[in-house]
Design an enzyme around this catalytic site. Structure first.
Site, PDB file in Angstrom:
ATOM      1  N   SER A 147       0.870  -1.160   0.000  1.00 19.81           N
ATOM      2  CA  SER A 147       0.000   0.000   0.000  1.00 19.81           C
ATOM      3  C   SER A 147       0.914   1.219   0.000  1.00 19.81           C
ATOM      4  CB  SER A 147      -0.863  -0.036   1.261  1.00 19.81           C
ATOM      5  OG  SER A 147      -1.621   1.140   1.373  1.00 19.81           O
ATOM      6  N   LYS A 191      -1.013  -1.058  -4.459  1.00 16.71           N
ATOM      7  CA  LYS A 191      -2.220  -0.281  -4.098  1.00 16.71           C
ATOM      8  C   LYS A 191      -1.816   1.159  -3.896  1.00 16.71           C
ATOM      9  CE  LYS A 191      -4.585  -0.087   0.311  1.00 16.71           C
ATOM     10  NZ  LYS A 191      -5.203  -0.906   1.383  1.00 16.71           N
ATOM     11  N   LYS A 249      -2.827   4.861  -2.661  1.00 21.53           N
ATOM     12  CA  LYS A 249      -3.749   5.677  -1.876  1.00 21.53           C
ATOM     13  C   LYS A 249      -4.126   6.888  -2.715  1.00 21.53           C
ATOM     14  CE  LYS A 249      -3.937   3.580   2.168  1.00 21.53           C
ATOM     15  NZ  LYS A 249      -5.194   3.105   2.765  1.00 21.53           N
ATOM     16  N   ASP A 300      -7.039   2.949  -3.103  1.00 22.27           N
ATOM     17  CA  ASP A 300      -7.777   2.990  -1.833  1.00 22.27           C
ATOM     18  C   ASP A 300      -8.035   4.445  -1.473  1.00 22.27           C
ATOM     19  OD1 ASP A 300      -8.857   2.653   0.675  1.00 22.27           O
ATOM     20  OD2 ASP A 300      -7.131   1.596   1.535  1.00 22.27           O
ATOM     21  N   GLU A 339     -10.847   0.452  -3.530  1.00 21.77           N
ATOM     22  CA  GLU A 339     -11.161   0.175  -2.123  1.00 21.77           C
ATOM     23  C   GLU A 339     -11.838   1.371  -1.458  1.00 21.77           C
ATOM     24  OE1 GLU A 339      -7.708  -1.466  -0.188  1.00 21.77           O
ATOM     25  OE2 GLU A 339      -8.517  -1.130   1.816  1.00 21.77           O
ATOM     26  N   ASP A 381     -13.552  -2.036   2.907  1.00 26.35           N
ATOM     27  CA  ASP A 381     -12.637  -2.158   4.048  1.00 26.35           C
ATOM     28  C   ASP A 381     -13.404  -1.639   5.275  1.00 26.35           C
ATOM     29  OD1 ASP A 381     -10.692  -1.655   6.028  1.00 26.35           O
ATOM     30  OD2 ASP A 381      -9.293  -0.637   4.727  1.00 26.35           O
ATOM     31  N   LYS A 395      -9.521  -7.180   7.913  1.00 25.33           N
ATOM     32  CA  LYS A 395      -8.503  -6.780   8.894  1.00 25.33           C
ATOM     33  C   LYS A 395      -8.944  -7.352  10.217  1.00 25.33           C
ATOM     34  CE  LYS A 395      -7.093  -2.455   6.751  1.00 25.33           C
ATOM     35  NZ  LYS A 395      -7.300  -0.995   6.720  1.00 25.33           N
ATOM     36  N   GLY A 447      -3.778  -4.317   6.110  1.00 24.19           N
ATOM     37  CA  GLY A 447      -2.745  -4.005   7.102  1.00 24.19           C
ATOM     38  C   GLY A 447      -3.071  -2.702   7.804  1.00 24.19           C
TER      39      GLY A 447
HETATM   40  O1  OSB Z   1      -7.085   1.579   4.530  1.00 25.02           O
HETATM   41  O2  OSB Z   1      -5.899  -0.149   4.297  1.00 25.02           O
HETATM   42  C1  OSB Z   1      -6.090   0.955   4.817  1.00 25.02           C
HETATM   43  C2  OSB Z   1      -3.056   1.861   6.957  1.00 25.02           C
HETATM   44  C3  OSB Z   1      -3.670   2.449   8.042  1.00 25.02           C
HETATM   45  C4  OSB Z   1      -5.038   2.576   8.045  1.00 25.02           C
HETATM   46  C5  OSB Z   1      -5.785   2.120   6.965  1.00 25.02           C
HETATM   47  C6  OSB Z   1      -5.171   1.509   5.885  1.00 25.02           C
HETATM   48  C7  OSB Z   1      -3.773   1.423   5.865  1.00 25.02           C
HETATM   49  C8  OSB Z   1      -3.034   0.883   4.744  1.00 25.02           C
HETATM   50  C9  OSB Z   1      -1.642   0.380   5.035  1.00 25.02           C
HETATM   51  O3  OSB Z   1      -3.415   0.883   3.606  1.00 25.02           O
HETATM   52  C10 OSB Z   1      -1.509  -1.092   4.966  1.00 25.02           C
HETATM   53  C11 OSB Z   1      -0.173  -1.517   5.516  1.00 25.02           C
HETATM   54  O4  OSB Z   1       0.804  -1.463   4.786  1.00 25.02           O
HETATM   55  O5  OSB Z   1      -0.132  -1.912   6.706  1.00 25.02           O
HETATM   56 MG    MG Z   2      -8.254   0.460   3.155  1.00 27.90          MG
END
Ligand code: OSB
Ligand code: MG
Length: 373
Positions: free
Chosen positions: A135, A161, A163, A188, A213, A238, A262, A290
């Site tokens: 991510s 992924k 952001k 995402d 996402e 999510d 998660k 994550g």
């Molecule tokens: O939306 O998946 C998410 C991290 C913190 C809060 C929300 C998210 C995320 C990530 C990071 O996308 C995922 C990772 O590398 O741990």
């Molecule tokens: Mg997410």
């Protein structure tokens, strides 16, 4: 098992690089770790709640008070059968799923050690290796964004992924797609878009992403269902999925075609496995999300990802993407094929570095007498 003590501690760890999402920037983490002593063994759990209630309505300080005043006393009351017995013990307490998960997962961690079983096997895992994605946070410039993608692809990660948020989406997707026509790409939004953005979101289809996402509200199914009807690209939920019932509702309403699981967000391994199973029965693939975890939460995510319907690469990446020094040994590494080997030794499969954790601890509290002193 009879629990002798529950130790709570807060550790603070800087991230090796800032992580920016549509809800904010994280430069370091304040993490609640749980250590449960039972029958001469120690189980560990990590609470994934952030420092602020921005991703979810929980935060480390609410989790701390809920664990201390409500959940830990319930767990200490009488011997607990196993990890799967925890949701029933906690059910009087509404919400606070990340707080619940930190305890329940520590009990599963203990149970695996007691049964001399790998945590992955105990959960029903079947994979020897799991597929890893990354991510990538919102970067200050397009050049840096492209560099981050390049580095992740060179390291072997199987899915990238990105952001995104209004103002940081199609131009960036276009640049990425142009340079890497074949990469497996997703995005995402962490709930950054609204209904007025429907037409704009439809333009995401041209980038042939694996999924989009959580584009809309963090608590929504209905408008995601309207949006999914208009998109060729799969929506992945999510934030919206709190439990198995939510997963069933979202699948039934066609609010998504993929689910991010998660373990912290859904309240622990029991619910995570239940969602996995419900999705599998309905032909909906899931993947493990994550939360910028330390090695403890990461080890738990690896075990969960070994279940058969975790069939898409997860956001379970190498320790070094997050930390200068992780609190487990060995640290989590990703092969050049973008895979992590699932441990086969009893328990979580990674040793916890207690000395390092002691150094990082800024507050500590114990419920119960303990035997270690
Ligand atoms: O939306 O998946 C998410 C991290 C913190 C809060 C929300 C998210 C995320 C990530 C990071 O996308 C995922 C990772 O590398 O741990
Ligand atoms: Mg997410």
């Amino acid at each position: 098992m009879k629990i002798d003590a529950i130790h709570m501690r807060e550790i603070q760890m800087p991230l090796v690089q800032p992580f920016q999402t549509s809800f904010g920037v994280t430069t370091g983490r304040r993490i609640l770790l749980i250590e449960i002593e039972a029958e001469g063994l120690t189980g560990w759990g990590e609470c994934v709640a952030g420092e602020h209630p921005y991703y979810s309505d929980e935060m480390i300080d609410t989790a701390w008070i809920i664990v201390k005043s409500e959940l830990a006393p319930r767990l200490m009351k009488e011997p607990v059968e196993n990890g799967g017995a925890c949701p029933n013990l906690f059910k009087r307490v509404r919400g606070h799923r990340m707080a619940k998960a930190s305890l329940e997962n520590a009990v599963w961690d203990l149970e695996a050690q007691m049964k001399k079983a790998a945590l992955a096997d105990l959960l029903g895992g079947e994979r020897e290796v799991i597929a890893c994605g990354v991510s990538i946070g919102i970067q200050p410039t397009m050049e840096e964004q492209m560099e981050k993608i390049e580095t992740a692809l060179a390291a072997g990660y199987q899915r990238i992924k990105l952001k995104c948020q209004p103002g940081w989406d199609v131009t960036m997707f276009e640049a990425a797609r142009k340079r890497w026509p074949d990469m497996v790409m997703s995005c995402d939004a962490n709930s950054a878009y609204r209904i007025k953005d429907m037409e704009h979101l439809e333009t995401f289809d041209e980038f042939k992403m694996l999924m989009i996402e959580q584009p809309l509200w963090y608590d929504d199914f209905y408008f995601h269902s309207m949006l999914q009807k208009r998109l060729a690209t799969a929506i992945c939920l999510d934030e919206s999925i709190r439990n198995r019932r939510d997963a069933l509702a979202a699948i039934d309403m066609q609010s998504c075609r993929i689910i991010n699981v998660k373990v912290g967000r859904v309240g622990g391994f029991s619910e995570a496995v239940a969602i996995h199973n419900a999705a599998a029965e309905r032909g909906i693939p899931v993947w493990c999300g994550g939360m910028l975890e330390t090695g403890i939460g990461r080890a738990h995510n690896i075990a969960l990802s070994s279940l058969p319907n975790f069939s898409l690469p997860g956001d379970v990446s190498a320790s070094k993407r997050y930390w200068k020094e992780d609190i487990i040994e060995p640290e989590v590494t990703v092969s050049t094929k973008g895979e992590i080997a699932v441990p086969t030794t009893p328990g979580r499969g990674f040793e916890v570095r207690r000395d390092l954790i002691e150094k990082l601890t800024i507050r500590k509290e114990t419920i119960g007498a303990g035997v270690r002193g």
